[in-house]
Scaffold this motif. Structure first.
Motif, PDB file in Angstrom:
ATOM      1  N   TYR A 144       0.855  -1.199   0.000  1.00 46.65           N
ATOM      2  CA  TYR A 144       0.000   0.000   0.000  1.00 46.65           C
ATOM      3  C   TYR A 144       0.880   1.235   0.000  1.00 46.65           C
ATOM      4  O   TYR A 144       1.882   1.290   0.704  1.00 46.65           O
ATOM      5  N   ASP A 145       0.501   2.236  -0.800  1.00 49.81           N
ATOM      6  CA  ASP A 145       1.216   3.513  -0.854  1.00 49.81           C
ATOM      7  C   ASP A 145       2.720   3.327  -1.044  1.00 49.81           C
ATOM      8  O   ASP A 145       3.550   3.911  -0.349  1.00 49.81           O
ATOM      9  N   LEU A 304      -0.003  17.278   1.180  1.00 55.07           N
ATOM     10  CA  LEU A 304       0.669  17.801   2.368  1.00 55.07           C
ATOM     11  C   LEU A 304       1.097  16.610   3.210  1.00 55.07           C
ATOM     12  O   LEU A 304       0.263  15.918   3.809  1.00 55.07           O
ATOM     13  N   LEU A 305       2.392  16.362   3.238  1.00 54.09           N
ATOM     14  CA  LEU A 305       2.954  15.220   3.947  1.00 54.09           C
ATOM     15  C   LEU A 305       3.754  15.697   5.150  1.00 54.09           C
ATOM     16  O   LEU A 305       4.372  16.768   5.121  1.00 54.09           O
ATOM     17  N   GLY A 306       3.754  14.895   6.205  1.00 53.36           N
ATOM     18  CA  GLY A 306       4.539  15.228   7.378  1.00 53.36           C
ATOM     19  C   GLY A 306       6.011  15.384   7.035  1.00 53.36           C
ATOM     20  O   GLY A 306       6.589  14.554   6.335  1.00 53.36           O
ATOM     21  N   GLY A 341       6.220  11.749   6.297  1.00 51.81           N
ATOM     22  CA  GLY A 341       5.577  11.106   5.160  1.00 51.81           C
ATOM     23  C   GLY A 341       4.104  10.831   5.328  1.00 51.81           C
ATOM     24  O   GLY A 341       3.463  10.337   4.387  1.00 51.81           O
ATOM     25  N   ARG A 342       3.519  11.141   6.475  1.00 51.63           N
ATOM     26  CA  ARG A 342       2.089  10.869   6.685  1.00 51.63           C
ATOM     27  C   ARG A 342       1.250  11.871   5.889  1.00 51.63           C
ATOM     28  O   ARG A 342       1.547  13.070   5.856  1.00 51.63           O
TER      29      ARG A 342
END
Length: 380
Positions: A144-145, A304-306, A341-342
């Motif tokens: 996943y992802d 928008l990623l952490g 990356g979240r």
């Protein structure tokens, strides 16, 4: 009408937002009591999506059951369908797509263009296919992802192989990666959104940003939409199907993977298309006529990623500066904690001029950062 959603993440949250305009009651099941949907509906329940009893009990309370994530218990869905609950997408479709090996075999059986591949049951089998390299090894279930994918350049890379049943897929000579969202309702009406162009973060293997429409020829766009329509018809699926494709340097199109739900590559449709992917999915699963999927204007979507090195209470640095720019729409997913990356939100940008649209992409990526700060910090 009572509709159940398996999964309470950001996709479910945006589906809830679209549903507020219709006479429907949405119930959500998710294992995380702090999931993005939890604060958006009074009908939120916690439960394991892989637990047959939990999924079955939840589904018995609704008339239509849908998903926002594929990793759900299919046995429960089959029981519910047999007992009269409308399960869309259908359990058989979800079951096929859950396993990348079965997914690829389905493409092959229905003459859907895709990269050449071989099935790998044990890592030792890779040595029989050295001539197939370079290729990507993809685990059959659970990826996943970007997780569950390994690039095999030479036989030396085989030491990193997955132990689980997998597939080896010939590396494509990619010019661009594109996606087409397509919908089909109970009456068999099919509508495809214009293709979008996806640009990936090379480290995280996630979509960094996308452009709508994709910068491809009209003939390539029409072919991509036709492939997506053929595929959803082959599945006889009801709902939304995201079809990710490779546009190769020789002009050919190969289907990479599909997702039977709203998708990251369709976020921009909320502002940029006559009908959003979320409203279209809702229309499809409730038997309503499908809406017009055409673009209103060119658009971009920036994930928008952490930020790397940040974990904890979320803080959106530069939010005010981003909101001050014309044509910018910020969507935050309501996740209290960030980590590297979240997926924490996205920004849609609309602009009739391609060059200024690209300038706005660069601006948003420069000024808006997802960081961790004390909970009482104010947005900057």
């Amino acid at each position: 009408m009572k509709i159940g959603i398996l999964g309470g993440g950001q996709l479910g949250r945006m589906l809830l937002q679209a549903a507020f305009n219709y006479p429907v009651e949405l119930h959500v099941l998710d294992p995380d009591p702090q999931a993005p949907c939890a604060a958006a509906t009074p009908y939120f329940k916690t439960g394991n999506l892989q637990d047959e009893a939990a999924v079955y009990a939840f589904g018995k309370q609704v008339e239509v059951l849908t998903i926002e994530i594929e990793n759900v218990n299919v046995a429960a869905l089959k029981r519910l369908q047999a007992e009269g609950v409308k399960v869309y997408p259908q359990p058989e479709v979800i079951e096929t797509i859950q396993d990348k090996r079965r997914q690829k075999q389905f493409f092959e059986e229905h003459q859907i263009p895709t990269a050449p591949f071989v099935l790998i049951d044990y890592p030792q089998e890779l040595y029989k296919h050295e001539g197939f390299l370079p290729a990507f090894m993809k685990v059959g279930k659970g990826g996943y992802d970007g997780r569950g994918v390994l690039l095999m350049r030479t036989a030396k890379d085989f030491v990193h192989a997955f132990e689980a049943p997998s597939l080896l897929e010939k590396a494509a000579d990619i010019e661009k990666e594109i996606s087409v969202i397509v919908a089909r309702n109970e009456a068999g009406e099919v509508r495809a959104f214009p293709p979008v162009e996806m640009v990936f973060d090379p480290q995280l293997n996630l979509v960094d940003y996308l452009l709508s429409p994709a910068q491809i020829t009209n003939a390539q766009a029409a072919e991509a939409q036709a492939i997506a329509c053929r595929l959803i018809e082959a599945f006889q699926m009801v709902g939304i199907l995201a079809v990710e494709m490779f546009l190769n340097r020789d002009g050919s199109l190969w289907v990479n993977e599909v997702a039977p739900r709203p998708h990251n590559s369709g976020h921009h449709t909320i502002e940029a298309n006559y009908t959003s992917q979320y409203e279209q999915h809702l229309r499809a699963i409730t038997g309503m006529p499908l809406g017009c999927p055409d673009s209103r204007c060119p658009a971009a979507m920036v994930n928008l990623l952490g930020e790397a090195g940040h974990q904890g209470a979320v803080y959106y640095r530069g939010l005010k500066r981003a909101l001050a720019r014309k044509g910018v729409y910020v969507h935050l997913y309501g996740k209290a904690e960030t980590k590297p990356g979240r997926k924490m939100g996205h920004v849609t940008i609309i602009d009739d001029n391609l060059q200024s649209l690209k300038a706005s992409i660069r601006y948003i990526k420069e000024v808006l950062k997802v960081e961790s700060r004390p909970a009482d910090s104010a947005p900057a």
